[in-house]
Design an enzyme around this catalytic site. Structure first.
Site, mmCIF file in Angstrom:
data_model
loop_
_atom_site.group_PDB
_atom_site.id
_atom_site.type_symbol
_atom_site.label_atom_id
_atom_site.label_comp_id
_atom_site.label_asym_id
_atom_site.label_seq_id
_atom_site.Cartn_x
_atom_site.Cartn_y
_atom_site.Cartn_z
ATOM 1 N N HIS A 123 -4.639 0.795 -6.175
ATOM 2 C CA HIS A 123 -4.171 1.995 -5.587
ATOM 3 C C HIS A 123 -4.706 2.026 -4.199
ATOM 4 C CE1 HIS A 123 -8.443 3.527 -5.489
ATOM 5 N NE2 HIS A 123 -8.664 2.999 -6.515
ATOM 6 N N ASP A 124 -3.655 2.505 -3.381
ATOM 7 C CA ASP A 124 -4.003 2.734 -2.048
ATOM 8 C C ASP A 124 -4.020 1.710 -0.902
ATOM 9 O OD1 ASP A 124 -4.259 6.092 -1.960
ATOM 10 O OD2 ASP A 124 -5.313 5.333 -3.374
ATOM 11 N N GLY A 141 -9.084 -1.310 -4.413
ATOM 12 C CA GLY A 141 -8.283 -0.061 -3.672
ATOM 13 C C GLY A 141 -8.617 -0.073 -2.316
#
Length: 263
Positions: A123-124, A141
């Site tokens: 994520h991200d 992340g």
């Protein structure tokens, strides 16, 4: 061109499939997915979540895009998104997740990335263009990766790290610090092993370019005095040299992780 969907595939109502999209056997496309023109899901691949995949991408069997972040308690959220650029290839079991809403909610991959078997983009993450991730590479992340970075198999990168463009991450490297543009790192924990000279030559960097980058590297990482003093001196010395200043400014800008240095 027409859209083709195998009878065994599941394409949920609301999904946007552009011209030439091909959905193979036993694939799953969620209701909030957009697939660009010419993109192919070969078989048993899934694209779910709030995910946009660009043109002419290929998902091999069991590739999975758009899953929720691997964060305990995370549930479906309209601001958790994944965007993949044109021409990306995801080999078997490769994965990429959407972002955390509280930190912007967006995971981004650029164009023409090649993600090999079992590699993971968490994520991200924000990935540039022409990135190659070999088998079982793992990005935690919030990682930023510049253009033309190559990851050797089984390498892994700590969350919130930055990797500058044209860097090379050696096979099995465990990266816990920021990697400078043009750098090459190896080991566990990874240390800077010099410059990615082979990769730079392959991408058309001239001898003069390499000399400029190498001179900046030596000025920053070699010699006497404190690291900060060498960095400040190099910034003055190479003020009119754009490639050298790319390396220097990457360090000066800083991030959440320290800079990876020679072992």
């Amino acid at each position: 061109m027409t859209v083709t969907v195998h009878p065994s595939a599941v394409v949920e109502s609301g999904a946007q499939l552009h011209d030439g999209v091909s959905i193979g056997p036993f694939c799953h496309v969620g209701p909030n997915v957009e697939l660009g023109a010419g993109t192919r899901l070969i078989s048993h691949a899934s694209v779910i979540g709030n995910t946009r995949v660009g043109k002419n991408c290929v998902l091999h069997p069991n590739a999975a895009l758009g899953g929720l972040p691997q964060v305990i308690g995370m549930t479906e959220h309209p601001e958790s998104r994944l965007e993949v650029g044109d021409g990306c290839v995801f080999r078997e079991y490769a994965t990429a997740h959407t972002g955390l809403p509280k930190t912007g909610g967006l995971t981004v991959m650029g164009t023409n990335c090649y993600i090999m078997i079992g590699a993971h983009v968490a994520h991200d993450c924000r990935l540039g263009n022409n990135i190659v991730m070999a088998n079982n590479v793992s990005l935690a992340g919030h990682i930023e990766v510049g253009d033309n970075v190559w990851f050797g198999g089984l390498s892994a990168v700590h969350q919130f790290s930055r990797i500058g463009r044209n860097a090379f991450i050696g096979g099995g490297a465990i990266v816990v610090e920021d990697v400078i543009p043009f750098g090459s790192v190896v080991g566990n924990h990874a240390k800077l092993a010099g410059l990615n000279t082979v990769g730079l030559k392959r991408r058309g960097f001239t001898k003069a370019d390499l000399h400029e980058i190498r001179a900046a590297y030596k000025a920053v990482f070699e010699g006497g005095g404190l690291f900060k003093q060498r960095l400040d001196t190099a910034a003055e010395t190479f003020a009119d040299k754009p490639l050298a200043m790319e390396l220097i400014n990457f360090i000066r800008e800083g991030g959440d992780r320290p800079i990876c240095k020679p072992g």
